[in-house]
Write a protein that holds these residues in place. Structure first.
Motif, PDB file in Angstrom:
ATOM      1  N   UNK A  29      51.501  56.188  40.838  1.00 13.78           N
ATOM      2  CA  UNK A  29      51.902  54.678  41.167  1.00 13.78           C
ATOM      3  C   UNK A  29      50.829  54.083  41.529  1.00 13.78           C
ATOM      4  N   UNK A  30      50.640  52.816  41.368  1.00 17.49           N
ATOM      5  CA  UNK A  30      49.700  51.872  41.882  1.00 17.49           C
ATOM      6  C   UNK A  30      50.124  50.546  41.896  1.00 17.49           C
ATOM      7  N   UNK A  31      49.665  49.775  42.988  1.00 15.21           N
ATOM      8  CA  UNK A  31      49.846  48.143  43.056  1.00 15.21           C
ATOM      9  C   UNK A  31      48.350  47.884  42.471  1.00 15.21           C
ATOM     10  N   UNK A  32      48.377  46.766  41.626  1.00 15.26           N
ATOM     11  CA  UNK A  32      47.106  46.394  40.952  1.00 15.26           C
ATOM     12  C   UNK A  32      46.840  45.026  41.578  1.00 15.26           C
ATOM     13  N   UNK A  33      45.667  44.700  41.898  1.00 16.42           N
ATOM     14  CA  UNK A  33      44.854  43.550  42.303  1.00 16.42           C
ATOM     15  C   UNK A  33      44.842  42.602  40.875  1.00 16.42           C
ATOM     16  N   UNK A  34      44.670  41.217  41.304  1.00 17.40           N
ATOM     17  CA  UNK A  34      44.770  40.349  40.035  1.00 17.40           C
ATOM     18  C   UNK A  34      43.658  41.059  38.778  1.00 17.40           C
ATOM     19  N   UNK A  35      44.381  40.878  37.651  1.00 18.08           N
ATOM     20  CA  UNK A  35      43.621  41.428  36.459  1.00 18.08           C
ATOM     21  C   UNK A  35      42.667  40.361  35.916  1.00 18.08           C
ATOM     22  N   UNK A  36      41.910  40.715  34.732  1.00 22.44           N
ATOM     23  CA  UNK A  36      41.149  39.961  34.172  1.00 22.44           C
ATOM     24  C   UNK A  36      41.261  39.285  32.756  1.00 22.44           C
ATOM     25  N   UNK A  37      42.498  39.958  32.292  1.00 23.26           N
ATOM     26  CA  UNK A  37      43.039  39.676  30.974  1.00 23.26           C
ATOM     27  C   UNK A  37      43.435  38.032  31.102  1.00 23.26           C
ATOM     28  N   UNK A  65      45.889  28.013  30.417  1.00 25.23           N
ATOM     29  CA  UNK A  65      44.383  27.896  30.191  1.00 25.23           C
ATOM     30  C   UNK A  65      43.312  28.539  31.376  1.00 25.23           C
ATOM     31  N   UNK A  66      44.190  28.800  32.484  1.00 24.90           N
ATOM     32  CA  UNK A  66      43.291  29.458  33.449  1.00 24.90           C
ATOM     33  C   UNK A  66      43.613  30.584  34.203  1.00 24.90           C
ATOM     34  N   UNK A  67      44.886  30.949  34.049  1.00 25.89           N
ATOM     35  CA  UNK A  67      45.185  32.257  34.869  1.00 25.89           C
ATOM     36  C   UNK A  67      44.751  33.702  34.167  1.00 25.89           C
ATOM     37  N   UNK A  68      44.419  34.924  34.884  1.00 25.34           N
ATOM     38  CA  UNK A  68      44.191  35.993  34.572  1.00 25.34           C
ATOM     39  C   UNK A  68      45.373  36.805  35.139  1.00 25.34           C
ATOM     40  N   UNK A  69      45.551  38.043  34.418  1.00 23.80           N
ATOM     41  CA  UNK A  69      46.347  39.131  34.937  1.00 23.80           C
ATOM     42  C   UNK A  69      46.157  40.374  34.518  1.00 23.80           C
ATOM     43  N   UNK A  70      47.111  41.256  34.470  1.00 25.53           N
ATOM     44  CA  UNK A  70      47.116  42.793  34.301  1.00 25.53           C
ATOM     45  C   UNK A  70      48.024  42.823  32.920  1.00 25.53           C
TER      46      UNK A  70
END
Length: 298
Positions: A29-37, A65-70
């Motif tokens: 298991x892992x909590x992820x920081x803000x992604x780059x996709x 237009x601006x958000x990034x995520x996993x």
């Protein structure tokens, strides 16, 4: 294949198994920081415009237009790396309560390319907090029917939604997270290493009694520690907390509707005594309980 309606998912587990059952042998298991996709790919944007329009949802242009995520596939690849080299796998089941960041991404086939054995691919969605339990029951049912000896269950949560939803909605998302369980066949003649029970259509006043009944059925000796998902903590705005009839040994973090229960297993698989995973979805009225026994020695 997607399973989109809750059912009595433990029914298959109650019948006699023709093949060796499955045991939970590893977890990650892992909590992820803000992604780059990013969401600004024209194909994904066109898909979202079409499907949100049919659903009556309003797209959030700022997110587009601006958000990034996993992406699910990136979080899943990270977990496979944490689990280490995998032997031949017969089945992989994905579970999620929120959509993938990029809806056109082929998560399951991409992850399956990392696994030997060309696994069968299934997914469980539209079941809220019940999804990981249904995925476990589905893996068990397929193993019994087809003699599968190894399966993976992967659960995902991600928070970037490009349409407007109430901030205080039933999922109350807190961040991105992924969890994985490895399920392996035990020797012929041994019982399954886990058992799933699900009951639908319960309001919070009924959930406590149903939880006590399922816990007594799965653990009649009362030796299993109770690991509770955040849905069992109803909170001040949702009425009284269901009484499980036994102390809660550990409670998962709130805001992770699909990965919370499995994250508790990743903290440490049972060794001396079984554990009971339990979660309640107050929005859908679904209660899920899973008994997990210590895996047999290799």
């Amino acid at each position: 294949m997607s399973v989109s309606a809750p059912e009595r998912a433990g029914a298959a587990a109650r019948g006699p198994a023709r093949h060796p059952g499955l045991a939970v042998t590893a977890a990650a298991h892992r909590f992820f920081p803000t992604g780059t996709a990013r969401l600004d790919n024209p194909v994904d944007r066109g898909y979202l415009l079409d499907h949100t329009g049919h659903a009556g949802l309003v797209l959030d242009r700022a997110v587009l237009e601006g958000a990034t995520g996993n992406r699910f596939q990136d979080m899943g690849a990270d977990l496979l790396d944490r689990l280490g080299p995998q032997p031949a796998t017969d089945l992989m089941v994905l579970a999620y309560a929120t959509p993938d960041l990029l809806p056109t991404t082929l998560t399951a086939p991409t992850l399956a390319e990392r696994l030997p054995g060309r696994p069968l691919l299934l997914a469980v969605t539209d079941q809220g907090r019940s999804a990981p339990f249904s995925a476990l029951a589905l893996a068990q049912s397929y193993a019994h029917r087809h003699g599968f000896r190894r399966a993976l269950v992967l659960a995902f949560d991600q928070t970037v939604l490009p349409y407007r939803v109430p901030a205080d909605g039933p999922l109350r998302l807190a961040g991105d997270s992924a969890a994985a369980l490895v399920l392996e066949a035990v020797d012929a003649g041994r019982p399954d290493g886990y058992q799933v029970r699900q009951v639908c259509g319960l309001d919070p006043r009924q959930a406590g009694r149903a939880l006590r009944e399922l816990a007594a059925e799965l653990d009649p000796r009362g030796t299993a520690a109770l690991l509770a998902g955040p849905g069992l903590d109803a909170g001040p705005d949702a009425g009284p907390e269901p009484d499980p009839g036994r102390p809660v040994a550990r409670r998962a973090a709130a805001g992770y509707p699909c990965t919370a229960p499995l994250s508790l297993l990743a903290e440490g698989l049972p060794t001396g005594a079984p554990v009971l995973l339990a979660e309640y979805d107050p929005a859908l009225g679904d209660l899920s309980v899973c008994r997990v026994d210590p895996a047999p020695a290799p």
